[in-house]
Scaffold this active site. Sequence first.
Site, PDB file in Angstrom:
ATOM      1  N   ASN A   1       2.286  -4.961  -3.138  1.00  0.00           N
ATOM      2  CA  ASN A   1       0.884  -5.323  -2.931  1.00  0.00           C
ATOM      3  C   ASN A   1       0.092  -4.035  -2.737  1.00  0.00           C
ATOM      4  OD1 ASN A   1      -1.046  -7.467  -2.461  1.00  0.00           O
ATOM      5  ND2 ASN A   1      -1.035  -6.925  -0.278  1.00  0.00           N
TER       6      ASN A   1
ATOM      7  N   ASP B   1     -12.218 -10.165  -0.595  1.00  0.00           N
ATOM      8  CA  ASP B   1     -13.457 -10.357   0.170  1.00  0.00           C
ATOM      9  C   ASP B   1     -14.518  -9.400  -0.368  1.00  0.00           C
ATOM     10  OD1 ASP B   1     -12.566  -8.008   1.404  1.00  0.00           O
ATOM     11  OD2 ASP B   1     -12.267  -8.939   3.374  1.00  0.00           O
TER      12      ASP B   1
ATOM     13  N   GLU C   1      -6.122 -10.488  -1.484  1.00  0.00           N
ATOM     14  CA  GLU C   1      -6.892 -10.295  -0.243  1.00  0.00           C
ATOM     15  C   GLU C   1      -8.394 -10.204  -0.527  1.00  0.00           C
ATOM     16  OE1 GLU C   1      -5.370  -7.143   2.264  1.00  0.00           O
ATOM     17  OE2 GLU C   1      -3.283  -7.609   1.792  1.00  0.00           O
TER      18      GLU C   1
ATOM     19  N   GLU D   1       0.811  -1.222   0.000  1.00  0.00           N
ATOM     20  CA  GLU D   1       0.000   0.000   0.000  1.00  0.00           C
ATOM     21  C   GLU D   1       0.847   1.278   0.000  1.00  0.00           C
ATOM     22  OE1 GLU D   1      -2.917  -0.503   3.146  1.00  0.00           O
ATOM     23  OE2 GLU D   1      -3.382  -2.523   2.474  1.00  0.00           O
TER      24      GLU D   1
ATOM     25  N   HIS E   1     -10.253  -6.005  -1.998  1.00  0.00           N
ATOM     26  CA  HIS E   1     -11.279  -5.880  -0.958  1.00  0.00           C
ATOM     27  C   HIS E   1     -12.436  -5.138  -1.613  1.00  0.00           C
ATOM     28  CE1 HIS E   1      -8.857  -7.267   2.370  1.00  0.00           C
ATOM     29  NE2 HIS E   1      -7.863  -6.506   1.964  1.00  0.00           N
TER      30      HIS E   1
HETATM   31  O1  G3I Z   1      -3.672  -8.085  18.855  1.00  0.00           O
HETATM   32  C1  G3I Z   1      -4.447  -7.048  19.442  1.00  0.00           C
HETATM   33  C2  G3I Z   1      -5.018  -7.501  20.744  1.00  0.00           C
HETATM   34  O2  G3I Z   1      -3.954  -7.738  21.636  1.00  0.00           O
HETATM   35  C3  G3I Z   1      -5.963  -6.414  21.272  1.00  0.00           C
HETATM   36  O3  G3I Z   1      -6.581  -6.864  22.433  1.00  0.00           O
HETATM   37  C4  G3I Z   1      -7.029  -6.082  20.234  1.00  0.00           C
HETATM   38  C5  G3I Z   1      -7.939  -4.947  20.682  1.00  0.00           C
HETATM   39  O4  G3I Z   1      -8.445  -4.229  19.596  1.00  0.00           O
HETATM   40  O5  G3I Z   1      -6.391  -5.674  19.051  1.00  0.00           O
HETATM   41  C6  G3I Z   1      -5.573  -6.682  18.489  1.00  0.00           C
HETATM   42  O6  G3I Z   1      -4.984  -6.214  17.330  1.00  0.00           O
HETATM   43  C7  G3I Z   1      -5.842  -6.091  16.207  1.00  0.00           C
HETATM   44  C8  G3I Z   1      -5.319  -6.997  15.109  1.00  0.00           C
HETATM   45  O7  G3I Z   1      -6.066  -6.797  13.945  1.00  0.00           O
HETATM   46  C9  G3I Z   1      -5.371  -8.472  15.491  1.00  0.00           C
HETATM   47  O8  G3I Z   1      -6.691  -8.856  15.715  1.00  0.00           O
HETATM   48  C10 G3I Z   1      -5.833  -4.655  15.756  1.00  0.00           C
HETATM   49  O9  G3I Z   1      -6.472  -3.839  16.726  1.00  0.00           O
HETATM   50  C11 G3I Z   1      -6.555  -4.515  14.434  1.00  0.00           C
HETATM   51  O10 G3I Z   1      -6.376  -3.187  13.937  1.00  0.00           O
HETATM   52  C12 G3I Z   1      -5.967  -5.485  13.437  1.00  0.00           C
HETATM   53  O11 G3I Z   1      -6.662  -5.363  12.232  1.00  0.00           O
HETATM   54  C13 G3I Z   1      -6.004  -5.891  11.104  1.00  0.00           C
HETATM   55  C14 G3I Z   1      -5.754  -4.782  10.090  1.00  0.00           C
HETATM   56  O12 G3I Z   1      -5.139  -5.322   8.945  1.00  0.00           O
HETATM   57  C15 G3I Z   1      -4.856  -3.695  10.659  1.00  0.00           C
HETATM   58  O13 G3I Z   1      -4.837  -2.608   9.810  1.00  0.00           O
HETATM   59  C16 G3I Z   1      -6.883  -6.953  10.483  1.00  0.00           C
HETATM   60  O14 G3I Z   1      -7.007  -8.066  11.369  1.00  0.00           O
HETATM   61  C17 G3I Z   1      -6.289  -7.424   9.160  1.00  0.00           C
HETATM   62  O15 G3I Z   1      -7.238  -8.219   8.492  1.00  0.00           O
HETATM   63  C18 G3I Z   1      -5.986  -6.226   8.282  1.00  0.00           C
HETATM   64  O16 G3I Z   1      -5.364  -6.704   7.110  1.00  0.00           O
HETATM   65  C19 G3I Z   1      -5.032  -5.738   6.105  1.00  0.00           C
HETATM   66  C20 G3I Z   1      -3.836  -6.287   5.348  1.00  0.00           C
HETATM   67  O17 G3I Z   1      -2.798  -6.596   6.238  1.00  0.00           O
HETATM   68  C21 G3I Z   1      -3.361  -5.283   4.297  1.00  0.00           C
HETATM   69  N1  G3I Z   1      -4.438  -4.900   3.419  1.00  0.00           N
HETATM   70  C22 G3I Z   1      -5.661  -4.430   4.076  1.00  0.00           C
HETATM   71  C23 G3I Z   1      -6.140  -5.471   5.077  1.00  0.00           C
HETATM   72  C24 G3I Z   1      -7.445  -5.044   5.699  1.00  0.00           C
HETATM   73  O18 G3I Z   1      -7.276  -3.871   6.453  1.00  0.00           O
END
Ligand code: G3I
Length: 333
Positions: free
Chosen positions: A188, A254, A252, A147, A224
Site C-alpha cells: 500500500n 479523502d 484511503e 509506504e 489522500h
Molecule cells: O490513541 C492515542 C490517545 O491515547 C492519545 O490520547 C492521543 C493524543 O494525541 O493520541 C492517540 O493516538 C493518535 C491516533 O491517531 C489515534 O487517534 C495518534 O496521536 C495519531 O498520530 C494517530 O493518527 C493516525 C495516523 O495514521 C498516524 O500516523 C490517524 O488517525 C490515521 O488516520 C492515520 O492513517 C494513515 C494510514 O494508517 C496510512 N496512510 C496514511 C494515513 C494518514 O496519515
Amino acid sequence: MLFSVIAAVQKRVGPDAKPLPGRALRDVFAPRYVGTAVDATALDREPGYREVLAQQFSAVTPENAMKWAVVEPSRGKRDWSGADALVTFAARHDQRVRGHTLVWYAQNPSWVESLPADELRDALREHIRLTVDRFRGRIRDWDVVNEAISDDGGMRRWFMLDKLGAGYIADAFNWARDADPDARLWINEIGAESIGPKSDKLYDVVKRLVADGVPVGGVGFQTHTNLDGIPPSFAENLRRFAALGVKVAITELDVALPEPFTAADEDRQAQIYEQAGKVCREQPACVGVTVWGFTDRHSWIPANQPGNGDATLLDGDLNPKPAFTAFQRGLRG
Ligand code: G3I
C-alpha cells in the site's frame, strides 16, 4: 445502579444518522466493494456512526486498531479489543475487512524500534504471524507493507530497512502467506497515484516481487488528495500495475479543503470524489474504493494537517455534502 444508568447515557453520543440520497454506496458499486476507515472510539460509542457505516459500506479498514503500537504497546502484552470489535461488526453487517497494516514506519511500539537486527526480525515475524492468524478466514485482504517507498523514488529509510535490508518486504509477505494462505496480500503506498519517480520505484519493486514468486496480490493507492485533485496519469498508472497481474484498489481516499472552505471548494471536491470513483470503475483490476473516514467528525486531517479539513463525504452531523452524490455517480457511471 444510578452509576450504570449515567454511564450508559454517556456512552450514547454523536449525531443521529440522517437519510442519505439515492442507493447505498455498497449497492451502487456491487459486486465490487466500497469501504471506509473506521474510528474505533466512534464505532464503540456512536449509534449514528454505526448506522451509516452498516448501511453504506461493504468493507471496513481499521484506521488505527490493528497497527503494531496499538495491538502490542508493550512487549508480549497484546490488546486486540479494537480489532476484534471491528471484525465482529463487519461479520454482522456482511462487510469485508481490509487488515491495516502489518509493516509501517509509523505507529510502532517504542520497544520495537530499539531491538537489534536479529531480535527485530523475530519480533516482526511473530507480530505478523499472530496478527494474521488471529483473523484467519475473517480478513480477506491485508495491507502487509505500507509506504515503503520514499517520495524521491528510493526505498524509504527507516529502522526496518536500516537493520534488516530491503529483504524485509519479501519476508513480510511470505510470513503473512504462511499465516493465512487464502488472504490477498497488498503493498500500500501514499502519493504514488501519478506516474513519476515514486510510482516508478513502486512498479519496479512490485515487478521484482512478482517475478520472485513473492505472494503480492494487490497494490493499494491511498489517494489522500486535496484541491489539486486526481492526477491525470492515475488511470494509466493503474493500467501498468494491473498488467503485472496484481489487483489494484483505492485504499484511503479523502479530499482535504483549506479552511475556511467555500461552496466552490465543495463543488470541486465533489468532482474529485466522482473522478476517483470513475478511475476505479473503469479499471477492471480495481477491486474497490475505500474512503479514509466518512464523516468530518472523525477525519484525521484537521489534527494532522492544521488549517485543512472537511475532507470526507458527510459533514460532522452526518449530513451529505455534494461529494456524497458525486461519489455515487462516479461509482455508478
Ligand atoms: O490513541 C492515542 C490517545 O491515547 C492519545 O490520547 C492521543 C493524543 O494525541 O493520541 C492517540 O493516538 C493518535 C491516533 O491517531 C489515534 O487517534 C495518534 O496521536 C495519531 O498520530 C494517530 O493518527 C493516525 C495516523 O495514521 C498516524 O500516523 C490517524 O488517525 C490515521 O488516520 C492515520 O492513517 C494513515 C494510514 O494508517 C496510512 N496512510 C496514511 C494515513 C494518514 O496519515
